[in-house]
Design a protein around this motif. Structure first.
Motif, PDB file in Angstrom:
ATOM      1  N   GLN A 198       5.406 -13.808  -2.338  1.00 26.54           N
ATOM      2  CA  GLN A 198       6.361 -14.168  -1.289  1.00 26.54           C
ATOM      3  C   GLN A 198       5.904 -15.443  -0.588  1.00 26.54           C
ATOM      4  O   GLN A 198       4.712 -15.708  -0.460  1.00 26.54           O
ATOM      5  N   THR A 199       6.872 -16.204  -0.145  1.00 29.56           N
ATOM      6  CA  THR A 199       6.592 -17.387   0.669  1.00 29.56           C
ATOM      7  C   THR A 199       7.119 -17.239   2.092  1.00 29.56           C
ATOM      8  O   THR A 199       6.826 -18.069   2.942  1.00 29.56           O
ATOM      9  N   GLY A 200       7.890 -16.189   2.332  1.00 30.64           N
ATOM     10  CA  GLY A 200       8.414 -15.951   3.665  1.00 30.64           C
ATOM     11  C   GLY A 200       8.862 -14.514   3.813  1.00 30.64           C
ATOM     12  O   GLY A 200       9.291 -13.879   2.837  1.00 30.64           O
ATOM     13  N   VAL A 201       8.760 -13.990   5.021  1.00 28.44           N
ATOM     14  CA  VAL A 201       9.166 -12.624   5.327  1.00 28.44           C
ATOM     15  C   VAL A 201       9.839 -12.608   6.691  1.00 28.44           C
ATOM     16  O   VAL A 201       9.765 -13.581   7.454  1.00 28.44           O
ATOM     17  N   PHE A 202      10.489 -11.503   6.993  1.00 27.75           N
ATOM     18  CA  PHE A 202      11.093 -11.299   8.299  1.00 27.75           C
ATOM     19  C   PHE A 202      10.178 -10.427   9.154  1.00 27.75           C
ATOM     20  O   PHE A 202       9.346  -9.677   8.625  1.00 27.75           O
ATOM     21  N   PRO A 203      10.269 -10.508  10.475  1.00 23.70           N
ATOM     22  CA  PRO A 203       9.415  -9.687  11.330  1.00 23.70           C
ATOM     23  C   PRO A 203       9.524  -8.207  10.980  1.00 23.70           C
ATOM     24  O   PRO A 203      10.608  -7.679  10.757  1.00 23.70           O
ATOM     25  N   GLY A 204       8.361  -7.557  10.941  1.00 23.61           N
ATOM     26  CA  GLY A 204       8.305  -6.147  10.572  1.00 23.61           C
ATOM     27  C   GLY A 204       7.992  -5.911   9.118  1.00 23.61           C
ATOM     28  O   GLY A 204       7.555  -4.815   8.744  1.00 23.61           O
ATOM     29  N   GLN A 205       8.187  -6.919   8.268  1.00 23.98           N
ATOM     30  CA  GLN A 205       7.874  -6.779   6.854  1.00 23.98           C
ATOM     31  C   GLN A 205       6.404  -7.110   6.602  1.00 23.98           C
ATOM     32  O   GLN A 205       5.730  -7.705   7.449  1.00 23.98           O
ATOM     33  N   THR A 206       5.919  -6.724   5.435  1.00 20.97           N
ATOM     34  CA  THR A 206       4.530  -6.991   5.056  1.00 20.97           C
ATOM     35  C   THR A 206       4.474  -8.013   3.932  1.00 20.97           C
ATOM     36  O   THR A 206       5.419  -8.142   3.140  1.00 20.97           O
ATOM     37  N   LEU A 207       3.379  -8.727   3.886  1.00 22.33           N
ATOM     38  CA  LEU A 207       3.126  -9.727   2.851  1.00 22.33           C
ATOM     39  C   LEU A 207       1.735  -9.466   2.277  1.00 22.33           C
ATOM     40  O   LEU A 207       0.774  -9.300   3.035  1.00 22.33           O
ATOM     41  N   THR A 208       1.630  -9.421   0.967  1.00 23.15           N
ATOM     42  CA  THR A 208       0.372  -9.103   0.300  1.00 23.15           C
ATOM     43  C   THR A 208      -0.213 -10.352  -0.347  1.00 23.15           C
ATOM     44  O   THR A 208       0.466 -11.030  -1.126  1.00 23.15           O
ATOM     45  N   PHE A 209      -1.462 -10.647  -0.012  1.00 28.24           N
ATOM     46  CA  PHE A 209      -2.201 -11.733  -0.648  1.00 28.24           C
ATOM     47  C   PHE A 209      -3.084 -11.134  -1.743  1.00 28.24           C
ATOM     48  O   PHE A 209      -3.842 -10.187  -1.504  1.00 28.24           O
ATOM     49  N   ASP A 210      -2.976 -11.694  -2.931  1.00 29.55           N
ATOM     50  CA  ASP A 210      -3.840 -11.299  -4.046  1.00 29.55           C
ATOM     51  C   ASP A 210      -5.002 -12.291  -4.121  1.00 29.55           C
ATOM     52  O   ASP A 210      -4.797 -13.488  -4.370  1.00 29.55           O
ATOM     53  N   LEU A 211      -6.220 -11.789  -3.902  1.00 34.82           N
ATOM     54  CA  LEU A 211      -7.419 -12.621  -3.862  1.00 34.82           C
ATOM     55  C   LEU A 211      -8.221 -12.425  -5.144  1.00 34.82           C
ATOM     56  O   LEU A 211      -8.488 -11.286  -5.554  1.00 34.82           O
ATOM     57  N   ARG A 212      -8.602 -13.539  -5.757  1.00 35.44           N
ATOM     58  CA  ARG A 212      -9.398 -13.504  -6.989  1.00 35.44           C
ATOM     59  C   ARG A 212     -10.654 -14.336  -6.760  1.00 35.44           C
ATOM     60  O   ARG A 212     -10.579 -15.534  -6.526  1.00 35.44           O
ATOM     61  N   ILE A 213     -11.813 -13.679  -6.828  1.00 36.41           N
ATOM     62  CA  ILE A 213     -13.103 -14.338  -6.602  1.00 36.41           C
ATOM     63  C   ILE A 213     -13.912 -14.260  -7.887  1.00 36.41           C
ATOM     64  O   ILE A 213     -14.189 -13.156  -8.384  1.00 36.41           O
TER      65      ILE A 213
END
Length: 385
Positions: free
Chosen positions: A31-46
């Motif tokens: 996702q690049t944008g969400v509305f208030p109350g929604q969640t956004l998940t970052f996938d981290l690769r190390i």
């Protein structure tokens, strides 16, 4: 004993110095944008591409001052961290932090971080830091996200239930129903079998006269002309600012944009100069760039009169050249302001007269020359106009 301590310190220092070598951090999100109350998940690769293991790692997430987005794991920053965060323009109330597990040699860790959208704004991952060090806890090093991988994420204005019928009436000068699409009765695209509920005036009587089965005409659809909104955010500021009303106005405008896109009405948007240069986007099919413009807008700093503390009202500045170019293909302009009393000196209104423009104000409607004035609050369903 001293030699042992010296050797231990040297190993810890060397381990810490080499910890960040050939260590990469990649951040992805669907996702690049969400509305208030929604969640956004970052996938981290190390990825640890070396023989040296990493006994501990942690990610530090500085948050924007308005806290438009916050991660699951947060804490209050220490005193020394508050000074650093304040100097860098981040929030001093909360700091995001995520502990990572042991990463062995040539190992890749894949973890996720869930964030919640709190309010309208833009969040950048430019301040993210990956912190690690030796396994003895005697040294510590950190690195920021690669500048080429820095991305921004938008929290759009909250959506509310609105009606878009007034905009459709202005486009067609008549009610067009729920779709916002009219049929061109001069162009018959095809015919189909009659179904209960079809309008009698659409029946093809010529085929019926030839003893053919009852059928109706299917006409070519004609989409309404486009609309373009001009947001005068500076009219909500001045000596007595109305920023809460401004946020509600943005919510109504975002809801109207979504509603018009659902009935196939193309929209454009111009935002006055605030803390950043004036923004303009012409007519397009995708409304998310318009919602992102609303998410990014911030008012300019207060304008003071000379050395006194008196705050003056700013005059909104738009990209007038772009607006005049857009005028040839726009069905109707809508100028949004706090009240019509603040539009006396607005130069845009001298370029676009009442024949092509309607005023949308947060305050109750008041006559302003020959312009049609509509109260923004009347667009919300359940509100009294």
């Amino acid at each position: 004993m001293l030699m042992l301590v010296f050797l231990l310190g040297a190993c810890a220092r060397l381990w810490g110095a080499l910890a960040l070598r050939r260590l990469s951090l990649t951040v992805n999100s669907r996702q690049t944008g969400v509305f208030p109350g929604q969640t956004l998940t970052f996938d981290l690769r190390i990825h640890n591409d070396k023989l040296l293991p990493l006994a501990w790692m942690e990610l530090s997430f500085p948050l924007s001052p308005d806290l438009c987005m916050t991660p699951e794991e947060t804490r209050s920053p220490d005193d020394w961290e508050q000074a650093v965060l304040k100097a860098q323009g981040y929030s001093v109330r909360l700091l995001g932090e995520k502990k990572l597990p042991l990463c062995l040699w040539y190992e890749t860790l894949e973890v996720s971080s869930v964030w919640t959208a709190r309010r309208r704004g833009i969040y950048s991952i430019s301040g993210w830091r990956l912190r690690t060090g030796d396994g003895f806890g005697m040294s510590q090093v950190e690195q920021e996200v690669n500048p080429d991988d820095v991305r921004q994420f938008a929290v759009y204005p909250a959506l509310t239930s609105v009606t878009v019928e007034p905009f459709l009436r202005n486009l067609w000068n008549a009610d067009t129903g729920a779709r916002g699409v009219m049929e061109d009765v001069t162009v018959i695209r095809s015919t189909r079998d009659y179904q209960p509920g079809d309008q009698v005036r659409h029946i093809n009587w010529r085929l019926t006269a030839r003893c053919q089965p009852l059928s109706v005409n299917v006409y070519e659809d004609v989409l309404p002309r486009s609309v373009h909104f001009l947001l005068d955010g500076e009219s909500f500021g001045g000596p007595a600012p109305h920023w809460e009303e401004m946020e509600e106005t943005l919510s109504v405008l975002a809801s109207v944009l979504v509603g018009l896109s659902e009935v196939q009405v193309a929209c454009g948007l111009s935002v006055c100069r605030g803390a950043a240069p004036a923004m303009h986007r012409g007519i397009g099919e995708d409304i998310f760039p318009l919602l992102r413009m609303l998410a990014a807008w911030k008012p300019a700093p207060p304008l003071k009169e000379g050395e006194s503390s008196r705050i003056l009202r700013r005059t909104a500045a738009f990209d007038r050249h772009a607006l005049l170019e857009e005028a040839g293909r726009v069905g109707r302009f809508y100028y949004i302001a706090y009240s019509s009393e603040m539009l006396e000196q607005q130069p845009v209104l001298r370029s676009l007269d009442s024949s092509c423009m309607t005023l949308l104000t947060w305050q109750e409607e008041r006559n302003f020359g020959d312009y049609e004035v509509v109260c923004l609050r009347s667009l919300r369903k359940g509100e009294e106009s």
